[in-house]
Design a protein around this motif. Structure first.
Motif, short mmCIF file in Angstrom:
data_model
loop_
_atom_site.label_atom_id
_atom_site.label_comp_id
_atom_site.label_asym_id
_atom_site.label_seq_id
_atom_site.Cartn_x
_atom_site.Cartn_y
_atom_site.Cartn_z
N TYR A 193 -46.18 62.24 -19.37
CA TYR A 193 -45.38 64.01 -18.98
C TYR A 193 -46.91 64.72 -19.69
O TYR A 193 -46.69 64.63 -20.78
CB TYR A 193 -44.16 64.09 -19.49
N ASN A 232 -42.57 69.30 -27.44
CA ASN A 232 -41.39 68.99 -27.34
C ASN A 232 -41.37 68.34 -25.80
O ASN A 232 -41.65 69.68 -24.06
CB ASN A 232 -39.91 69.68 -27.09
N ASN A 265 -39.90 66.37 -22.11
CA ASN A 265 -38.08 65.69 -21.79
C ASN A 265 -38.31 64.62 -21.25
O ASN A 265 -38.74 64.76 -19.71
CB ASN A 265 -37.82 67.13 -20.90
N PRO A 268 -36.67 61.53 -19.78
CA PRO A 268 -35.90 60.82 -19.38
C PRO A 268 -34.84 59.92 -19.77
O PRO A 268 -35.55 59.30 -20.64
CB PRO A 268 -36.20 60.28 -17.73
N GLU A 272 -42.86 62.61 -26.96
CA GLU A 272 -42.18 63.94 -27.29
C GLU A 272 -43.38 64.35 -27.28
O GLU A 272 -42.71 65.21 -27.35
CB GLU A 272 -40.73 63.58 -27.87
#
Length: 253
Positions: free
Chosen positions: A229, A42, A44, A46, A75
């Motif tokens: 990310y 997972n 995160n 924004p 994600e």
């Protein structure tokens, strides 16, 4: 990849028009985005970026269920098909506005899309012979302000852009086409980078060849990095080519 000439889609390898697009050469075609490590688990993202991604997808009629699946892919650290250079679109849609600007939408199997803007061929004031060297990218240039005279056409604030939702990059350029002569780029400026599901870092915008030669078109490049990310940074670029009485773009992201 695909080539678009005069609004027609031709299978081959977002400022491209009726002339050859200085391509992502076959030897450098592998987008570094695809080489990013896919981090399972997972991530995160924004909330405001998720909203922006969904708005982008909704603009191109991607249904809510597919939007959720695409967000889930990000994600989970997975790359959308629209960002993979070796994945072909499954469909194309072309829209045009009253000004004659054409938007080419590429649709991929996972539901992701990529949008490019194409200048209408009718903007030219003199005939030019299309040139199609190498592998060609989809069209991505809007012409800005166009003025002309005997044997030349000057473009001011032409926009070079490609938007996949995850990465939206563009810059502006002033350049001149000289009929039967050497075309040239005067300046490049006003870049903007937007990353969703990751961050973008500007590394450079420059004219790499100011004036066309017998063998090469004039060119300019926007370089940047995209960092998904929880994954490593990858190098990306967006290029403008001006030559053979026309202009085009190429990209790697």
């Amino acid at each position: 990849m695909k080539k678009i000439v005069g609004g027609l889609m031709i299978p081959v390898l977002t400022l491209s028009l009726t002339t050859g697009i200085g391509s992502v050469q076959a030897s450098e075609n592998q987008s570094s985005v695809e080489k990013a490590t896919e981090v399972k688990g997972n991530i995160n993202i924004p909330a405001e970026e998720i909203v922006s991604l969904k708005e982008f997808l909704a603009t191109y009629n991607v249904d809510v269920v597919t939007q959720e699946k695409l967000i889930n892919k990000l994600e989970n650290g997975e790359i959308w098909d629209s960002l993979k250079p070796n994945v072909e679109p499954i469909d194309f849609i072309q829209n045009s506005d009253k000004a004659g600007n054409i938007e080419q939408i590429e649709i991929y199997a996972d539901g992701s899309v990529a949008a490019t803007t194409i200048e209408p061929t009718t903007v030219e004031t003199f005939e030019a012979t299309p040139s199609v060297p190498g592998m060609i990218q989809p069209m991505t240039v809007t012409p800005g302000t166009v003025t002309g005279g005997s044997g030349y056409k000057a473009y001011t604030k032409a926009q070079v852009r490609r938007d996949t939702g995850v990465i939206d990059a563009y810059f502006y350029a002033d350049f001149t086409l000289v009929q039967g002569g050497m075309d040239f780029i005067q300046r490049v400026y006003g870049h903007k980078l937007i990353g969703r599901g990751g961050t973008t870092t500007f590394t450079g915008l420059k004219i790499t060849r100011a004036k066309e030669t017998q063998d090469y078109k004039s060119s300019a490049t926007l370089d940047f990095k995209f960092t998904p990310y929880r994954a490593g940074a990858v190098s990306c670029w967006l290029k403008l080519y001006v030559g053979k009485d026309g202009y085009s773009s190429a990209y790697s992201y």
